[in-house]
Design an enzyme around this catalytic site. Structure first.
Site, mmCIF file in Angstrom:
data_model
loop_
_atom_site.group_PDB
_atom_site.id
_atom_site.type_symbol
_atom_site.label_atom_id
_atom_site.label_comp_id
_atom_site.label_asym_id
_atom_site.label_seq_id
_atom_site.Cartn_x
_atom_site.Cartn_y
_atom_site.Cartn_z
ATOM 1 N N ASP A 59 0.823 -1.209 0.000
ATOM 2 C CA ASP A 59 0.000 0.000 0.000
ATOM 3 C C ASP A 59 0.854 1.255 0.000
ATOM 4 O O ASP A 59 0.384 2.315 -0.427
ATOM 5 C CB ASP A 59 -0.928 -0.004 1.217
ATOM 6 C CG ASP A 59 -1.988 -1.079 1.061
ATOM 7 O OD1 ASP A 59 -1.681 -2.259 1.333
ATOM 8 O OD2 ASP A 59 -3.109 -0.754 0.630
ATOM 9 N N LYS A 102 -1.141 -5.110 4.167
ATOM 10 C CA LYS A 102 -2.169 -5.586 5.077
ATOM 11 C C LYS A 102 -1.581 -6.139 6.377
ATOM 12 O O LYS A 102 -0.567 -6.819 6.363
ATOM 13 C CB LYS A 102 -2.977 -6.688 4.364
ATOM 14 C CG LYS A 102 -4.152 -7.234 5.129
ATOM 15 C CD LYS A 102 -5.096 -6.181 5.669
ATOM 16 C CE LYS A 102 -5.466 -5.171 4.648
ATOM 17 N NZ LYS A 102 -6.100 -3.946 5.175
HETATM 18 C C1 LIG Z 1 -2.493 -4.421 -4.933
HETATM 19 S S1 LIG Z 1 -2.233 -3.662 -3.423
HETATM 20 C C2 LIG Z 1 -3.489 -4.391 -2.461
HETATM 21 C C3 LIG Z 1 -3.258 -4.158 -1.000
HETATM 22 O O1 LIG Z 1 -4.356 -3.424 -0.444
HETATM 23 C C4 LIG Z 1 -4.937 -4.228 0.556
HETATM 24 O O2 LIG Z 1 -5.482 -3.496 1.610
HETATM 25 P P1 LIG Z 1 -7.081 -3.242 1.641
HETATM 26 O O3 LIG Z 1 -7.757 -4.509 1.203
HETATM 27 O O4 LIG Z 1 -7.343 -2.867 3.086
HETATM 28 O O5 LIG Z 1 -7.311 -2.068 0.697
HETATM 29 C C5 LIG Z 1 -3.802 -5.079 1.038
HETATM 30 O O6 LIG Z 1 -2.910 -4.338 1.840
HETATM 31 C C6 LIG Z 1 -3.197 -5.463 -0.277
HETATM 32 O O7 LIG Z 1 -1.932 -5.993 -0.236
#
Ligand SMILES: CSC[C@H]1O[C@H](OP(=O)(O)O)[C@H](O)[C@@H]1O
Length: 348
Positions: A237, A248
């Site tokens: 992220d 995450k």
């Molecule tokens: C392709 S990056 C996706 C990344 O975002 C997710 O977080 P969230 O589901 O809370 O938006 C997670 O960190 C993933 O690795």
């Protein structure tokens, strides 16, 4: 063909409601920036690149509805639209990257009639969406050589097509390895509390015919210790200048386990996820989400009322635990301050 979670047609942005997967495939329609902001904050759409794509369409919708007599007035109101979208989630830098790009495009065309600027902004949102999928395919091609034939790959959360404009980052590398003829299987961490792994990664890979086995987050260490995992690949992220990776919650745990078991730990992310303004991961804002995501599963209460609850949505994996960072411009290794700076300086 992997799914495109955000689809635009004739003034309407349709997004699959990722809160309802895997049991229901429901597409929601958005026509204004307020709705898009709510979709990002409530995780109808989630995943760093996908959040950037959605925010770009939100900014374009907001721009379309601005009534202004001159560019200064238009720009001031566009700033307000972008600040609402920027306030939705703090960690994924792609959100801010996309909003800054939309405002930059507006400024670059400030001499044109406002109607033309509005059209140009919609086109820029479409460009961001189309570019993201192509970036992921290029990233996949860069990363596929790192995946040996027959690999058993662990991934955490969902860094797939659902988290992007299409094809995926970490899952994009896996897709590219499969498309190059390699046989792989994927262990998907369920990824408590929002369950992106069990609900999204397992759904996405099964839908695309890629062998996937769902595990609870607390099983990864035992499988590594039994020699059942060959490598780990995750998304990101935000990546600080020194290579520290925000991803995450639970990613750091997997990285420490991978180090303990001498397994490669790969991160796949577009260049837009790198934040050179942050020297290291301690500066990355970590979103704290609603406690109900921890205490409840759907409508079922999982914990007693009245207890303290934490729900940090991300953690930071120090660069020393990261084997390589795969991007669309190449693979960074070693001293990430230097290798990431070299990738940032390269032209696409
Ligand atoms: C392709 S990056 C996706 C990344 O975002 C997710 O977080 P969230 O589901 O809370 O938006 C997670 O960190 C993933 O690795």
């Amino acid at each position: 063909m992997s799914i495109k979670p955000i689809q635009y047609h004739d003034g309407i942005c349709r997004m699959i409601d990722q809160r309802l997967l895997p049991t229901e495939e429901v597409w929601l329609e958005y026509t204004d920036y307020q709705g898009v902001a709510e979709a990002i904050q409530t995780m109808v759409v989630r995943g760093a690149p996908a959040i950037g794509v959605a925010a770009a369409f939100g900014a374009a919708f907001g721009a379309r509805d601005i009534a202004a007599d001159d560019f200064a007035g238009f720009a001031a109101q566009l700033e307000k639209v972008c600040s609402v979208l920027a306030a939705t989630r703090p960690t994924a830098v792609n959100l801010f990257w996309a909003l800054e790009r939309m405002q930059r495009i507006a400024k670059e065309h400030c001499q044109q009639p406002l109607a033309e600027i509005k059209e140009r902004l919609l086109q820029e949102a479409l460009n961001i969406a189309a570019e993201d999928e192509q970036i992921n395919r290029t990233m996949g091609a860069n990363g596929a050589p790192l995946i040996a034939d027959g690999s058993r790959i662990l991934t955490h959360c969902n860094a797939g097509a659902l988290a992007t404009g299409g094809y995926g980052t970490a899952l994009g590398v896996i897709r590219a390895a499969v498309e190059s003829g390699k046989k792989v299987m994927v262990y998907a961490d369920e990824t408590r509390p929002f369950l992106q792994g069990s609900r999204l990664t397992a759904w996405e890979l099964h839908r695309d015919g890629i062998p996937v086995t769902l595990i609870c987050d607390n099983m990864a260490g035992a499988l590594m210790n039994q020699g059942k995992i060959d490598c780990v690949i995750v998304g990101a992220d935000r990546i600080a200048a020194n290579g520290d990776v925000a991803n995450k919650i639970g990613t750091y745990t997997v990285a420490v386990l991978a180090k303990e078991h001498n397994l490669p730990f790969y991160v796949a992310a577009p260049i837009s996820t790198i934040d050179p303004a942050l020297a290291d991961g301690s500066m990355i804002p970590i979103e704290e989400r609603d406690e109900a995501e921890v205490t409840h599963c759907a409508k079922t209460r999982l914990a007693p009322e009245g207890i303290g609850v934490r729900n940090p949505a991300f953690d930071v994996t120090p660069a020393r635990l990261v084997s390589a960072i795969i991007t669309e411009r190449g693979v960074a290794r070693g001293d990430y301050r230097t290798s990431l700076a070299e990738l940032l300086a390269k032209q696409d």
